[in-house]
Design an enzyme around this catalytic site. Sequence first.
Site, PDB file in Angstrom:
ATOM      1  N   CYS A   3       0.847  -1.196   0.000  1.00 20.05           N
ATOM      2  CA  CYS A   3       0.000   0.000   0.000  1.00 20.05           C
ATOM      3  C   CYS A   3       0.883   1.247   0.000  1.00 20.05           C
ATOM      4  O   CYS A   3       1.662   1.462   0.926  1.00 20.05           O
ATOM      5  CB  CYS A   3      -0.923  -0.007   1.221  1.00 20.05           C
ATOM      6  SG  CYS A   3      -1.815   1.540   1.425  1.00 20.05           S
ATOM      7  N   CYS A   6       0.509   3.469   3.082  1.00 23.84           N
ATOM      8  CA  CYS A   6       1.163   2.896   4.274  1.00 23.84           C
ATOM      9  C   CYS A   6       2.665   3.172   4.220  1.00 23.84           C
ATOM     10  O   CYS A   6       3.285   3.467   5.248  1.00 23.84           O
ATOM     11  CB  CYS A   6       0.897   1.403   4.379  1.00 23.84           C
ATOM     12  SG  CYS A   6      -0.723   0.995   5.076  1.00 23.84           S
ATOM     13  N   ASP A  29      -0.629  16.309  -2.993  1.00 22.20           N
ATOM     14  CA  ASP A  29      -0.920  15.303  -4.013  1.00 22.20           C
ATOM     15  C   ASP A  29       0.149  15.375  -5.103  1.00 22.20           C
ATOM     16  O   ASP A  29       0.572  16.455  -5.513  1.00 22.20           O
ATOM     17  CB  ASP A  29      -2.311  15.554  -4.612  1.00 22.20           C
ATOM     18  CG  ASP A  29      -2.828  14.351  -5.371  1.00 22.20           C
ATOM     19  OD1 ASP A  29      -3.758  13.686  -4.892  1.00 22.20           O
ATOM     20  OD2 ASP A  29      -2.276  14.056  -6.462  1.00 22.20           O
ATOM     21  N   HIS A  45      -3.963   1.780   8.404  1.00 25.06           N
ATOM     22  CA  HIS A  45      -4.623   1.434   7.144  1.00 25.06           C
ATOM     23  C   HIS A  45      -6.110   1.137   7.315  1.00 25.06           C
ATOM     24  O   HIS A  45      -6.494   0.278   8.099  1.00 25.06           O
ATOM     25  CB  HIS A  45      -3.945   0.207   6.509  1.00 25.06           C
ATOM     26  CG  HIS A  45      -4.525  -0.135   5.167  1.00 25.06           C
ATOM     27  ND1 HIS A  45      -4.002   0.349   3.992  1.00 25.06           N
ATOM     28  CD2 HIS A  45      -5.609  -0.871   4.825  1.00 25.06           C
ATOM     29  CE1 HIS A  45      -4.741  -0.082   2.988  1.00 25.06           C
ATOM     30  NE2 HIS A  45      -5.723  -0.820   3.459  1.00 25.06           N
ATOM     31  N   ASN A  84     -13.167  10.120  -2.243  1.00 19.52           N
ATOM     32  CA  ASN A  84     -13.646   9.201  -3.274  1.00 19.52           C
ATOM     33  C   ASN A  84     -13.737   7.815  -2.646  1.00 19.52           C
ATOM     34  O   ASN A  84     -12.791   7.362  -2.000  1.00 19.52           O
ATOM     35  CB  ASN A  84     -12.689   9.189  -4.468  1.00 19.52           C
ATOM     36  CG  ASN A  84     -12.613  10.546  -5.148  1.00 19.52           C
ATOM     37  OD1 ASN A  84     -13.586  11.297  -5.149  1.00 19.52           O
ATOM     38  ND2 ASN A  84     -11.460  10.870  -5.704  1.00 19.52           N
ATOM     39  N   GLY A  90     -14.049   6.915  -8.487  1.00 10.73           N
ATOM     40  CA  GLY A  90     -12.743   7.502  -8.768  1.00 10.73           C
ATOM     41  C   GLY A  90     -11.669   7.187  -7.752  1.00 10.73           C
ATOM     42  O   GLY A  90     -10.567   7.738  -7.822  1.00 10.73           O
ATOM     43  N   HIS A  95      -6.453   3.130   0.473  1.00 13.24           N
ATOM     44  CA  HIS A  95      -6.122   3.497   1.853  1.00 13.24           C
ATOM     45  C   HIS A  95      -6.851   4.832   2.033  1.00 13.24           C
ATOM     46  O   HIS A  95      -6.566   5.780   1.284  1.00 13.24           O
ATOM     47  CB  HIS A  95      -4.599   3.627   2.005  1.00 13.24           C
ATOM     48  CG  HIS A  95      -4.111   4.042   3.360  1.00 13.24           C
ATOM     49  ND1 HIS A  95      -3.052   3.414   4.010  1.00 13.24           N
ATOM     50  CD2 HIS A  95      -4.488   5.056   4.170  1.00 13.24           C
ATOM     51  CE1 HIS A  95      -2.818   4.016   5.174  1.00 13.24           C
ATOM     52  NE2 HIS A  95      -3.688   5.020   5.299  1.00 13.24           N
ATOM     53  N   HIS A  97      -8.424   8.335   2.429  1.00 17.43           N
ATOM     54  CA  HIS A  97      -7.779   9.650   2.392  1.00 17.43           C
ATOM     55  C   HIS A  97      -8.783  10.717   2.005  1.00 17.43           C
ATOM     56  O   HIS A  97      -9.681  10.479   1.201  1.00 17.43           O
ATOM     57  CB  HIS A  97      -6.606   9.674   1.395  1.00 17.43           C
ATOM     58  CG  HIS A  97      -6.981   9.233   0.019  1.00 17.43           C
ATOM     59  ND1 HIS A  97      -7.093   7.911  -0.324  1.00 17.43           N
ATOM     60  CD2 HIS A  97      -7.308   9.933  -1.089  1.00 17.43           C
ATOM     61  CE1 HIS A  97      -7.451   7.807  -1.594  1.00 17.43           C
ATOM     62  NE2 HIS A  97      -7.605   9.023  -2.078  1.00 17.43           N
ATOM     63  N   HIS A  99      -9.255  14.450   0.226  1.00 18.59           N
ATOM     64  CA  HIS A  99      -8.649  15.460  -0.641  1.00 18.59           C
ATOM     65  C   HIS A  99      -9.067  16.831  -0.117  1.00 18.59           C
ATOM     66  O   HIS A  99     -10.261  17.074   0.072  1.00 18.59           O
ATOM     67  CB  HIS A  99      -9.178  15.352  -2.074  1.00 18.59           C
ATOM     68  CG  HIS A  99      -8.836  14.084  -2.786  1.00 18.59           C
ATOM     69  ND1 HIS A  99      -7.824  14.008  -3.718  1.00 18.59           N
ATOM     70  CD2 HIS A  99      -9.375  12.842  -2.720  1.00 18.59           C
ATOM     71  CE1 HIS A  99      -7.765  12.765  -4.200  1.00 18.59           C
ATOM     72  NE2 HIS A  99      -8.700  12.039  -3.607  1.00 18.59           N
TER      73      HIS A  99
END
Length: 106
Positions: A3, A6, A29, A45, A84, A90, A95, A97, A99
């Site tokens: 991952c 991770c 990003d 995770h 997402n 998308g 893992h 997250h 945005h």
Amino acid sequence: MDCIFCKITSGQIPTNFVAVSEHAVAFNDISPRQPLHVLVVPKKHFTDVSELTKAAPEILADLMALAVQVAGDKSEGSFRLSFNTGEKAGQSVFHAHAHVTSVEPR
Ligand code: AMP
Ligand code: ZN
């Protein structure tokens, strides 16, 4: 488990963190889609925000607080916070997250 996030949160892939909290890290990003595009990622995770919410609401709250902090520090106050969830929505990294994006970085 292979991952990428991770590896980033554990320091295996050296990354410049924009901000860190007890349970989450924030970093830019790699392929920004807005002038400000920061990812906020739990150190532990979880596959997606649904799993995170059910399994560890205290980690979600900590992650949200970090996301709002970064948005406040790095934007002029208008920002989008999004998760997402699922391939068809998308999601490409499985893992969890958030945005944080803004057209108006500070
Ligand atoms: P999502 O498509 O919602 O799963 O978001 C995954 C995001 O991770 C995308 O916006 C990618 O550009 C970003 N990303 C993938 N690999 C990295 C990396 N090594 N460092 C920073 N961002 C990454
Ligand atoms: Zn992971």
